[in-house]
Design a protein around this motif. Structure first.
Motif, PDB file in Angstrom:
ATOM      1  N   LEU A 157       0.910  -1.278   0.094  1.00  0.00           N
ATOM      2  CA  LEU A 157       0.040  -0.026  -0.182  1.00  0.00           C
ATOM      3  C   LEU A 157       0.997   1.182  -0.200  1.00  0.00           C
ATOM      4  CD1 LEU A 157      -3.019  -0.995   2.672  1.00  0.00           C
ATOM      5  CD2 LEU A 157      -3.219  -0.476  -0.028  1.00  0.00           C
ATOM      6  N   VAL A 158       2.068   1.446   0.738  1.00  0.00           N
ATOM      7  CA  VAL A 158       2.695   2.299   0.712  1.00  0.00           C
ATOM      8  C   VAL A 158       3.371   2.648  -0.441  1.00  0.00           C
ATOM      9  CG1 VAL A 158       4.768   3.464   1.829  1.00  0.00           C
ATOM     10  CG2 VAL A 158       2.901   2.441   3.436  1.00  0.00           C
ATOM     11  N   ILE A 159       3.966   1.507  -1.119  1.00  0.00           N
ATOM     12  CA  ILE A 159       4.384   1.533  -2.417  1.00  0.00           C
ATOM     13  C   ILE A 159       3.538   2.065  -3.493  1.00  0.00           C
ATOM     14  CG2 ILE A 159       5.460   0.448  -4.427  1.00  0.00           C
ATOM     15  CD1 ILE A 159       6.860  -1.431  -2.464  1.00  0.00           C
ATOM     16  N   THR A 160       2.379   1.635  -3.500  1.00  0.00           N
ATOM     17  CA  THR A 160       1.391   2.057  -4.295  1.00  0.00           C
ATOM     18  C   THR A 160       0.928   3.702  -4.155  1.00  0.00           C
ATOM     19  OG1 THR A 160       0.231  -0.218  -4.412  1.00  0.00           O
ATOM     20  CG2 THR A 160      -1.018   1.761  -5.325  1.00  0.00           C
ATOM     21  N   LEU A 161       0.639   3.905  -2.909  1.00  0.00           N
ATOM     22  CA  LEU A 161       0.632   5.486  -2.547  1.00  0.00           C
ATOM     23  C   LEU A 161       1.792   6.522  -3.023  1.00  0.00           C
ATOM     24  CD1 LEU A 161      -1.445   5.162   0.758  1.00  0.00           C
ATOM     25  CD2 LEU A 161      -2.322   5.533  -1.507  1.00  0.00           C
ATOM     26  N   SER A 162       2.898   5.955  -2.535  1.00  0.00           N
ATOM     27  CA  SER A 162       4.211   6.760  -3.210  1.00  0.00           C
ATOM     28  C   SER A 162       4.500   6.879  -4.618  1.00  0.00           C
ATOM     29  CB  SER A 162       5.412   6.148  -2.310  1.00  0.00           C
ATOM     30  OG  SER A 162       5.232   6.212  -0.881  1.00  0.00           O
ATOM     31  N   SER A 163       4.032   5.867  -5.479  1.00  0.00           N
ATOM     32  CA  SER A 163       4.145   5.804  -6.735  1.00  0.00           C
ATOM     33  C   SER A 163       3.127   6.409  -7.468  1.00  0.00           C
ATOM     34  CB  SER A 163       4.358   4.335  -7.307  1.00  0.00           C
ATOM     35  OG  SER A 163       3.212   3.585  -7.163  1.00  0.00           O
ATOM     36  N   LEU A 164       1.913   7.059  -7.007  1.00  0.00           N
ATOM     37  CA  LEU A 164       1.012   7.683  -7.718  1.00  0.00           C
ATOM     38  C   LEU A 164       1.320   9.005  -8.440  1.00  0.00           C
ATOM     39  CD1 LEU A 164      -2.129   7.099  -5.175  1.00  0.00           C
ATOM     40  CD2 LEU A 164      -1.751   5.979  -7.544  1.00  0.00           C
ATOM     41  N   PRO A 165       2.230   9.741  -7.777  1.00  0.00           N
ATOM     42  CA  PRO A 165       2.744  11.073  -8.325  1.00  0.00           C
ATOM     43  C   PRO A 165       3.409  10.673  -9.674  1.00  0.00           C
ATOM     44  CG  PRO A 165       3.262  11.136  -6.120  1.00  0.00           C
ATOM     45  CD  PRO A 165       2.865   9.766  -6.262  1.00  0.00           C
ATOM     46  N   TYR A 166       4.116   9.681 -10.103  1.00  0.00           N
ATOM     47  CA  TYR A 166       4.850   9.478 -10.982  1.00  0.00           C
ATOM     48  C   TYR A 166       3.953   8.570 -12.228  1.00  0.00           C
ATOM     49  CZ  TYR A 166       8.261  10.521  -7.681  1.00  0.00           C
ATOM     50  OH  TYR A 166       8.749  11.044  -6.589  1.00  0.00           O
ATOM     51  N   GLU A 167       4.563   8.649 -13.581  1.00  0.00           N
ATOM     52  CA  GLU A 167       3.787   8.015 -14.593  1.00  0.00           C
ATOM     53  C   GLU A 167       4.435   6.480 -14.607  1.00  0.00           C
ATOM     54  OE1 GLU A 167       4.100   8.118 -19.273  1.00  0.00           O
ATOM     55  OE2 GLU A 167       3.896   9.996 -18.233  1.00  0.00           O
ATOM     56  N   ALA A 168       3.551   5.578 -14.366  1.00  0.00           N
ATOM     57  CA  ALA A 168       3.986   3.991 -14.230  1.00  0.00           C
ATOM     58  C   ALA A 168       4.054   3.730 -15.665  1.00  0.00           C
ATOM     59  CB  ALA A 168       3.238   3.270 -13.439  1.00  0.00           C
ATOM     60  N   ASP A 169       4.919   3.191 -16.102  1.00  0.00           N
ATOM     61  CA  ASP A 169       5.264   2.526 -17.278  1.00  0.00           C
ATOM     62  C   ASP A 169       4.536   1.060 -17.198  1.00  0.00           C
ATOM     63  OD1 ASP A 169       7.197   1.670 -15.398  1.00  0.00           O
ATOM     64  OD2 ASP A 169       8.798   1.100 -16.784  1.00  0.00           O
ATOM     65  N   PRO A 170       4.202   0.447 -18.240  1.00  0.00           N
ATOM     66  CA  PRO A 170       3.181  -0.813 -18.205  1.00  0.00           C
ATOM     67  C   PRO A 170       4.023  -1.878 -17.584  1.00  0.00           C
ATOM     68  CG  PRO A 170       3.322  -0.008 -20.556  1.00  0.00           C
ATOM     69  CD  PRO A 170       4.299   0.687 -19.480  1.00  0.00           C
ATOM     70  N   ALA A 171       5.456  -1.864 -17.394  1.00  0.00           N
ATOM     71  CA  ALA A 171       6.017  -2.832 -16.933  1.00  0.00           C
ATOM     72  C   ALA A 171       6.161  -3.028 -15.366  1.00  0.00           C
ATOM     73  CB  ALA A 171       7.531  -3.175 -17.439  1.00  0.00           C
ATOM     74  N   PHE A 172       5.804  -1.646 -14.896  1.00  0.00           N
ATOM     75  CA  PHE A 172       5.591  -1.494 -13.406  1.00  0.00           C
ATOM     76  C   PHE A 172       4.495  -2.382 -12.720  1.00  0.00           C
ATOM     77  CE2 PHE A 172       4.208   0.637  -9.688  1.00  0.00           C
ATOM     78  CZ  PHE A 172       5.454   0.454  -8.923  1.00  0.00           C
ATOM     79  N   SER A 173       3.463  -2.480 -13.341  1.00  0.00           N
ATOM     80  CA  SER A 173       2.364  -3.247 -12.800  1.00  0.00           C
ATOM     81  C   SER A 173       2.759  -4.734 -12.682  1.00  0.00           C
ATOM     82  CB  SER A 173       1.019  -2.805 -13.605  1.00  0.00           C
ATOM     83  OG  SER A 173       0.681  -1.690 -13.749  1.00  0.00           O
ATOM     84  N   GLY A 174       3.385  -5.010 -13.536  1.00  0.00           N
ATOM     85  CA  GLY A 174       3.507  -6.599 -13.578  1.00  0.00           C
ATOM     86  C   GLY A 174       4.852  -6.922 -12.616  1.00  0.00           C
TER      87      GLY A 174
END
Length: 160
Positions: free
Chosen positions: A137-154
């Motif tokens: 959850l902390v990683i998800t919330l911390s990564s919200l300001p950045y544009e996640a590339d498609p590889a990040f989700s996997g």
């Protein structure tokens, strides 16, 4: 069930300390990432590093200017901390009775020994799972300001 609840409450304070420490580490990690994010100078700096140095640090083919690239490098340290927590918890949850000299009392209760050990192991697994969910959850919330590339989700799903 009483042994399970007792173990959860006995280790709750340590769990919160570990969760806050790991959350602080993740926040610092993403604060550092803000300097790397979409910065072509950082990509050039990594490109001029010797290949042997990149291999030694496990950064071969990693782009630190993307969210998945930076997280893949920093996640090694996070895994190390999560592993240390799991080892300390597993060791403490089973050896606590011997240290506190309550083993004899625990073994004369009208509960089978396998049930005692199973309850303790399930409590330890539950605490570990809860810590992994908190870290996710902390990683998800911390990564919200950045544009996640498609590889990040996997990558994110596989790392947890």
């Amino acid at each position: 069930m009483a042994i399970f609840k007792r173990e959860l409450f006995a280790h709750a304070k340590a769990w919160f300390i570990w969760a806050l420490s790991l959350a602080a580490f993740i926040v610092v990690m993403f604060t550092e990432f803000s300097a790397y994010y979409k910065n072509p100078e950082m990509a050039e700096l990594i490109d001029v590093m010797p290949k042997a140095l990149l291999d030694a640090f496990g950064m071969k083919g990693v782009n630190l200017t993307t969210l998945s690239g930076f997280t893949s490098v920093a996640f090694v340290y996070l895994l190390l901390m999560l592993s240390i927590y799991a080892v300390l918890l597993g060791n403490g949850i089973l050896s606590k009775e011997e240290r506190d000299k309550t083993t004899e009392f625990l073994m004369v209760l009208p509960v089978k020994r396998t049930r005692v050990i199973t309850s303790k192991v399930i409590a330890a697994l539950s605490l570990n799972l809860a810590l992994c969910v908190a870290v996710g959850l902390v990683i998800t919330l911390s990564s919200l300001p950045y544009e996640a590339d498609p590889a990040f989700s996997g990558f994110f799903v596989r790392m947890l």
